[in-house]
Write an enzyme that holds these catalytic residues in place. Sequence first.
Site, PDB file in Angstrom:
ATOM      1  N   SER A  66       5.098 -40.117   1.295  1.00 34.17           N
ATOM      2  CA  SER A  66       5.616 -39.665   2.588  1.00 34.17           C
ATOM      3  C   SER A  66       4.683 -38.656   3.250  1.00 34.17           C
ATOM      4  N   CYS A 103       9.533 -42.239  -2.110  1.00 35.50           N
ATOM      5  CA  CYS A 103      10.631 -42.547  -1.192  1.00 35.50           C
ATOM      6  C   CYS A 103      10.779 -44.048  -0.988  1.00 35.50           C
ATOM      7  N   CYS A 108      14.340 -42.791  -1.869  1.00 32.35           N
ATOM      8  CA  CYS A 108      15.298 -42.898  -0.765  1.00 32.35           C
ATOM      9  C   CYS A 108      15.669 -44.336  -0.406  1.00 32.35           C
ATOM     10  N   LYS A 111      17.415 -46.393  -3.194  1.00 27.58           N
ATOM     11  CA  LYS A 111      18.656 -45.653  -3.466  1.00 27.58           C
ATOM     12  C   LYS A 111      19.683 -45.883  -2.365  1.00 27.58           C
ATOM     13  N   SER A 242      22.561 -33.569 -10.893  1.00 23.97           N
ATOM     14  CA  SER A 242      22.144 -33.196  -9.548  1.00 23.97           C
ATOM     15  C   SER A 242      22.042 -34.442  -8.664  1.00 23.97           C
ATOM     16  N   TYR A 243      21.247 -34.322  -7.566  1.00 26.27           N
ATOM     17  CA  TYR A 243      21.110 -35.420  -6.594  1.00 26.27           C
ATOM     18  C   TYR A 243      21.024 -36.807  -7.270  1.00 26.27           C
ATOM     19  N   GLU A 247      23.940 -39.605  -7.434  1.00 27.64           N
ATOM     20  CA  GLU A 247      23.767 -40.763  -6.544  1.00 27.64           C
ATOM     21  C   GLU A 247      23.747 -42.068  -7.344  1.00 27.64           C
ATOM     22  N   SER A 265      25.459 -28.210 -17.336  1.00 26.23           N
ATOM     23  CA  SER A 265      26.152 -26.974 -16.946  1.00 26.23           C
ATOM     24  C   SER A 265      27.015 -27.221 -15.717  1.00 26.23           C
ATOM     25  N   ARG A 332      12.069 -33.297 -11.824  1.00 23.63           N
ATOM     26  CA  ARG A 332      10.766 -33.945 -11.652  1.00 23.63           C
ATOM     27  C   ARG A 332       9.657 -32.904 -11.785  1.00 23.63           C
ATOM     28  N   HIS A 511      36.596 -39.452  19.901  1.00 22.11           N
ATOM     29  CA  HIS A 511      37.780 -39.886  19.164  1.00 22.11           C
ATOM     30  C   HIS A 511      37.822 -41.401  19.056  1.00 22.11           C
ATOM     31  N   GLU A 516      34.343 -35.702  14.898  1.00 24.65           N
ATOM     32  CA  GLU A 516      35.216 -34.834  15.701  1.00 24.65           C
ATOM     33  C   GLU A 516      35.983 -33.854  14.821  1.00 24.65           C
TER      34      GLU A 516
HETATM   35  P1  FAD Z   1       5.334 -39.075  -3.164  1.00 27.24           P
HETATM   36  O1  FAD Z   1       6.167 -39.845  -2.222  1.00 27.24           O
HETATM   37  O2  FAD Z   1       5.798 -39.009  -4.567  1.00 27.24           O
HETATM   38  O3  FAD Z   1       3.863 -39.719  -3.095  1.00 27.24           O
HETATM   39  C1  FAD Z   1       2.817 -39.312  -3.924  1.00 27.24           C
HETATM   40  C2  FAD Z   1       1.917 -40.508  -4.206  1.00 27.24           C
HETATM   41  O4  FAD Z   1       0.688 -40.053  -4.758  1.00 27.24           O
HETATM   42  C3  FAD Z   1       2.510 -41.479  -5.217  1.00 27.24           C
HETATM   43  O5  FAD Z   1       2.365 -42.800  -4.774  1.00 27.24           O
HETATM   44  C4  FAD Z   1       1.656 -41.226  -6.464  1.00 27.24           C
HETATM   45  O6  FAD Z   1       1.586 -42.334  -7.314  1.00 27.24           O
HETATM   46  C5  FAD Z   1       0.332 -40.907  -5.822  1.00 27.24           C
HETATM   47  N1  FAD Z   1      -0.587 -40.168  -6.693  1.00 27.24           N
HETATM   48  C6  FAD Z   1      -0.281 -39.155  -7.530  1.00 27.24           C
HETATM   49  N2  FAD Z   1      -1.393 -38.704  -8.123  1.00 27.24           N
HETATM   50  C7  FAD Z   1      -2.422 -39.449  -7.651  1.00 27.24           C
HETATM   51  C8  FAD Z   1      -3.822 -39.450  -7.877  1.00 27.24           C
HETATM   52  N3  FAD Z   1      -4.367 -38.561  -8.700  1.00 27.24           N
HETATM   53  N4  FAD Z   1      -4.583 -40.363  -7.234  1.00 27.24           N
HETATM   54  C9  FAD Z   1      -4.033 -41.250  -6.388  1.00 27.24           C
HETATM   55  N5  FAD Z   1      -2.714 -41.284  -6.131  1.00 27.24           N
HETATM   56  C10 FAD Z   1      -1.922 -40.386  -6.747  1.00 27.24           C
HETATM   57  N6  FAD Z   1      14.344 -37.628  -0.143  1.00 27.24           N
HETATM   58  C11 FAD Z   1      15.076 -37.712   0.978  1.00 27.24           C
HETATM   59  O7  FAD Z   1      14.730 -37.068   1.980  1.00 27.24           O
HETATM   60  N7  FAD Z   1      16.177 -38.504   1.061  1.00 27.24           N
HETATM   61  C12 FAD Z   1      16.612 -39.239   0.014  1.00 27.24           C
HETATM   62  O8  FAD Z   1      17.605 -39.938   0.118  1.00 27.24           O
HETATM   63  C13 FAD Z   1      15.865 -39.168  -1.188  1.00 27.24           C
HETATM   64  N8  FAD Z   1      16.239 -39.904  -2.246  1.00 27.24           N
HETATM   65  C14 FAD Z   1      15.495 -39.856  -3.391  1.00 27.24           C
HETATM   66  C15 FAD Z   1      15.912 -40.606  -4.467  1.00 27.24           C
HETATM   67  C16 FAD Z   1      15.199 -40.573  -5.639  1.00 27.24           C
HETATM   68  C17 FAD Z   1      15.654 -41.416  -6.802  1.00 27.24           C
HETATM   69  C18 FAD Z   1      14.024 -39.772  -5.727  1.00 27.24           C
HETATM   70  C19 FAD Z   1      13.212 -39.763  -6.994  1.00 27.24           C
HETATM   71  C20 FAD Z   1      13.602 -39.019  -4.663  1.00 27.24           C
HETATM   72  C21 FAD Z   1      14.346 -39.041  -3.474  1.00 27.24           C
HETATM   73  N9  FAD Z   1      13.968 -38.277  -2.365  1.00 27.24           N
HETATM   74  C22 FAD Z   1      14.723 -38.334  -1.229  1.00 27.24           C
HETATM   75  C23 FAD Z   1      12.802 -37.393  -2.416  1.00 27.24           C
HETATM   76  C24 FAD Z   1      11.574 -38.059  -1.755  1.00 27.24           C
HETATM   77  O9  FAD Z   1      11.350 -39.329  -2.307  1.00 27.24           O
HETATM   78  C25 FAD Z   1      10.353 -37.178  -1.953  1.00 27.24           C
HETATM   79  O10 FAD Z   1      10.651 -35.885  -1.470  1.00 27.24           O
HETATM   80  C26 FAD Z   1       9.127 -37.700  -1.206  1.00 27.24           C
HETATM   81  O11 FAD Z   1       8.808 -38.993  -1.623  1.00 27.24           O
HETATM   82  C27 FAD Z   1       7.935 -36.767  -1.452  1.00 27.24           C
HETATM   83  O12 FAD Z   1       6.791 -37.256  -0.814  1.00 27.24           O
HETATM   84  P2  FAD Z   1       5.336 -36.831  -1.310  1.00 27.24           P
HETATM   85  O13 FAD Z   1       4.392 -37.388  -0.303  1.00 27.24           O
HETATM   86  O14 FAD Z   1       5.289 -35.410  -1.607  1.00 27.24           O
HETATM   87  O15 FAD Z   1       5.142 -37.584  -2.706  1.00 27.24           O
HETATM   88  P1  NDP Z   2      17.131 -31.589 -10.022  1.00 22.53           P
HETATM   89  O1  NDP Z   2      16.019 -30.738 -10.454  1.00 22.53           O
HETATM   90  O2  NDP Z   2      17.730 -31.376  -8.693  1.00 22.53           O
HETATM   91  O3  NDP Z   2      18.327 -31.480 -11.096  1.00 22.53           O
HETATM   92  C1  NDP Z   2      18.123 -31.665 -12.461  1.00 22.53           C
HETATM   93  C2  NDP Z   2      19.458 -31.885 -13.162  1.00 22.53           C
HETATM   94  O4  NDP Z   2      19.224 -32.200 -14.537  1.00 22.53           O
HETATM   95  C3  NDP Z   2      20.338 -30.654 -13.169  1.00 22.53           C
HETATM   96  O5  NDP Z   2      21.684 -31.051 -13.113  1.00 22.53           O
HETATM   97  C4  NDP Z   2      20.012 -30.000 -14.533  1.00 22.53           C
HETATM   98  O6  NDP Z   2      21.065 -29.244 -15.048  1.00 22.53           O
HETATM   99  C5  NDP Z   2      19.835 -31.229 -15.389  1.00 22.53           C
HETATM  100  N1  NDP Z   2      18.943 -31.040 -16.528  1.00 22.53           N
HETATM  101  C6  NDP Z   2      17.701 -30.520 -16.530  1.00 22.53           C
HETATM  102  N2  NDP Z   2      17.169 -30.569 -17.756  1.00 22.53           N
HETATM  103  C7  NDP Z   2      18.097 -31.137 -18.558  1.00 22.53           C
HETATM  104  C8  NDP Z   2      18.139 -31.476 -19.932  1.00 22.53           C
HETATM  105  N3  NDP Z   2      17.103 -31.227 -20.727  1.00 22.53           N
HETATM  106  N4  NDP Z   2      19.241 -32.060 -20.438  1.00 22.53           N
HETATM  107  C9  NDP Z   2      20.293 -32.316 -19.629  1.00 22.53           C
HETATM  108  N5  NDP Z   2      20.321 -32.026 -18.309  1.00 22.53           N
HETATM  109  C10 NDP Z   2      19.236 -31.437 -17.787  1.00 22.53           C
HETATM  110  O7  NDP Z   2      16.603 -33.040 -10.216  1.00 22.53           O
HETATM  111  P2  NDP Z   2      16.916 -34.476  -9.657  1.00 22.53           P
HETATM  112  O8  NDP Z   2      16.177 -35.303 -10.628  1.00 22.53           O
HETATM  113  O9  NDP Z   2      18.370 -34.765  -9.493  1.00 22.53           O
HETATM  114  O10 NDP Z   2      16.264 -34.508  -8.185  1.00 22.53           O
HETATM  115  C11 NDP Z   2      14.936 -34.102  -7.916  1.00 22.53           C
HETATM  116  C12 NDP Z   2      14.760 -33.841  -6.443  1.00 22.53           C
HETATM  117  O11 NDP Z   2      14.640 -35.060  -5.725  1.00 22.53           O
HETATM  118  C13 NDP Z   2      15.935 -33.112  -5.778  1.00 22.53           C
HETATM  119  O12 NDP Z   2      15.802 -31.727  -5.897  1.00 22.53           O
HETATM  120  C14 NDP Z   2      15.866 -33.585  -4.354  1.00 22.53           C
HETATM  121  O13 NDP Z   2      15.142 -32.675  -3.538  1.00 22.53           O
HETATM  122  C15 NDP Z   2      15.142 -34.913  -4.420  1.00 22.53           C
HETATM  123  N6  NDP Z   2      16.146 -35.949  -4.107  1.00 22.53           N
HETATM  124  C16 NDP Z   2      16.705 -35.997  -2.863  1.00 22.53           C
HETATM  125  C17 NDP Z   2      17.726 -36.891  -2.591  1.00 22.53           C
HETATM  126  C18 NDP Z   2      18.380 -36.923  -1.255  1.00 22.53           C
HETATM  127  O14 NDP Z   2      17.867 -36.363  -0.303  1.00 22.53           O
HETATM  128  N7  NDP Z   2      19.535 -37.558  -1.110  1.00 22.53           N
HETATM  129  C19 NDP Z   2      18.199 -37.821  -3.601  1.00 22.53           C
HETATM  130  C20 NDP Z   2      17.539 -37.701  -4.857  1.00 22.53           C
HETATM  131  C21 NDP Z   2      16.544 -36.785  -5.085  1.00 22.53           C
HETATM  132  P3  NDP Z   2      21.186 -27.644 -14.856  1.00 22.53           P
HETATM  133  O15 NDP Z   2      21.895 -27.428 -13.559  1.00 22.53           O
HETATM  134  O16 NDP Z   2      21.970 -27.221 -16.040  1.00 22.53           O
HETATM  135  O17 NDP Z   2      19.803 -27.074 -14.851  1.00 22.53           O
END
Ligand code: FAD
Ligand code: NDP
Length: 536
Positions: A66, A103, A108, A111, A242-243, A247, A265, A332, A511, A516
């Site tokens: 992205s 994404c 995104c 998902k 979390s997220y 989801e 937690s 992550r 409405h 609303e």
């Molecule tokens: P990325 O999109 O991760 O892109 C980085 C790219 O760089 C990847 O293709 C990677 O392979 C590549 N790369 C890494 N290292 C190298 C290298 N050394 N050389 C060449 N290429 C490399 N956000 C939302 O706003 N709405 C959502 O609904 C949402 N849902 C999500 C659901 C899930 C399951 C996940 C995991 C994330 C979600 N997110 C959501 C978060 C969103 O996807 C990320 O915030 C966004 O993709 C971040 O963009 P970025 O450009 O930082 O990295």
């Molecule tokens: P988060 O970092 O948000 O949450 C991690 C979760 O895993 C927490 O509930 C944490 O619990 C738990 N956890 C961490 N370590 C362990 C462990 N060792 N054993 C058991 N549970 C553990 O990560 P996500 O992977 O959910 O999402 C990453 C990011 O991606 C988000 O922050 C968000 O910004 C982005 N995203 C956005 C979406 C959207 O816009 N709709 C959708 C999906 C992702 P604890 O609270 O106890 O630390």
Amino acid sequence: MEPFSVDGGAFESVPFQIDGGAGDAFMSVPFNISDPFAVQEVSHKPPEPVKTHPYDYDLFVIGGGSGGISAARWAAELGKKVALADFVQPSPAGSTWGIGGTCVNVGCIPKKLMHYSGILAESKHDMQMAGIAVDNATPHKWETMVGSVQKHIKSLNWGYKADLIKLKIKYFNMYATFKDAHTIHLDNGKTQDTVTADKIIIAVGGRPQYPGIPGDKEYGITSDDIFSLKKAPGKTLVVGASYIALECSGFLTALGYDTTVMVRSIFLRGFDQDMANRIATYMENHGTKFIRGAIPTKLEKPDPQGKIHVTFDQSGELKTEEYDTVLFAIGRYALTKNINLESTGVKAESNGKLKVNDLEETNVPNIYGIGDVIYGMLELTPVAIKAGKLLAYRLFGGKTEKMDYINVPTTVFTPLEYGSCGLSEEDAKAKYGAENISTYHTEFKPLEWALYKARPEGDCYVKVLVNKLENERVVGFHILSPNAGEVTQGVGIAMKCGVTKELLDSCVGIHPTIAEDCIGLQFTKEDNPDAAKGGC
Ligand code: FAD
Ligand code: NDP
């Protein structure tokens, strides 16, 4: 568990298509920073670059997600010579994918499409009441859903590649590492290359963490794999609360899979906890199971054709359960460990993230960081896209606007969506003093839900937090409802403009809508803790 191979390669037969959603780093109309509403002519012929330095490129972007694609695109539009590397290393389960980043491929987009599939499945009762024939006997066809989702993703991969060509951005489908602060080494396992660039943006994003317990990578999967799983996941354990965990468990439950969430937690750390607990209650009432206060300690598969045995520690007691799929959604890490940052002097934190200043500059002057790689910032696609665009305009377009990471609206796409903008109730009270915060709130039931009477009252809920010291300026907005994301986007705009409760209420409602219900809230939590509301 065998994932689809979704390599970025052969997409020839897929028509050109650009996603209109959050992955829309290539909008057809260029954004004008000084006047964002001005419509400009689309230029598909960027001006010829003028070289002012000894390097091959004006800008090299590491990462085609992205943020990276956005920065590269706008730099190219501004006439700069740009190259971009994107390379996906397979997940431990073997999943890989094409250009576009998290994404588009494993975030995104798949998902949201699976979330929508879950909503369709949950609408069956309503459909019956509306006289639409419903087949309740046939179980969900996972393969059909995954096939449809992956087809869409491939069309997006194709669109990104086509746009890079159109914008004359040199695309390397190669893994990039630093040789020094201006030199990039490229490698795809077959060929190697070295290029130099004046400015370099690190937009490498992140990948899911594993807990580091026996059997985690052997038997567990993550969000990198779930959206391309070839076979239905069956009985699934989702670890994390979390997220991503909520989801994924939301759509799996809605689609009819036996789904359990292991919560260490609290739910949704960092979010309003009243809302987070309401989501958990809703999910529990709709079939998701929860194991609270527990962490997995090992995964085993005594019978290779059988189930995964998960041992977990719940309040000091070791227990074992069996599942077909174990999905880790426990956070992550940023992908900076193997890019030889040491050769540049850029410092990474322990989770791989980069501390940048408000201009997205790292501690090395010509190297920048955007998107998920930034330390302590929101991991959201629109944030990465906007930061990339603004950075390109600051570097090459003479603009000064900085990314504003405050009051970014977001939505958790649990089946009942949770939209949020601004402060949680806890944070608002901590920041302004509990005595200065009023929490206007109500429970409500969308009209659409009237068809299926069995839906309980009180599932949908909205609260508006205002600061009494600032003429009741809205400092937090939280809504749990269908389509909460759509409502929250609008309120987010109002909050950017500094909306007060009075102004919010001066807007006439539409409405009958869910939106609303956010207007004209009369009762505060302080005076009226019971948020139940009557009809029209
Ligand atoms: P990325 O999109 O991760 O892109 C980085 C790219 O760089 C990847 O293709 C990677 O392979 C590549 N790369 C890494 N290292 C190298 C290298 N050394 N050389 C060449 N290429 C490399 N956000 C939302 O706003 N709405 C959502 O609904 C949402 N849902 C999500 C659901 C899930 C399951 C996940 C995991 C994330 C979600 N997110 C959501 C978060 C969103 O996807 C990320 O915030 C966004 O993709 C971040 O963009 P970025 O450009 O930082 O990295
Ligand atoms: P988060 O970092 O948000 O949450 C991690 C979760 O895993 C927490 O509930 C944490 O619990 C738990 N956890 C961490 N370590 C362990 C462990 N060792 N054993 C058991 N549970 C553990 O990560 P996500 O992977 O959910 O999402 C990453 C990011 O991606 C988000 O922050 C968000 O910004 C982005 N995203 C956005 C979406 C959207 O816009 N709709 C959708 C999906 C992702 P604890 O609270 O106890 O630390």
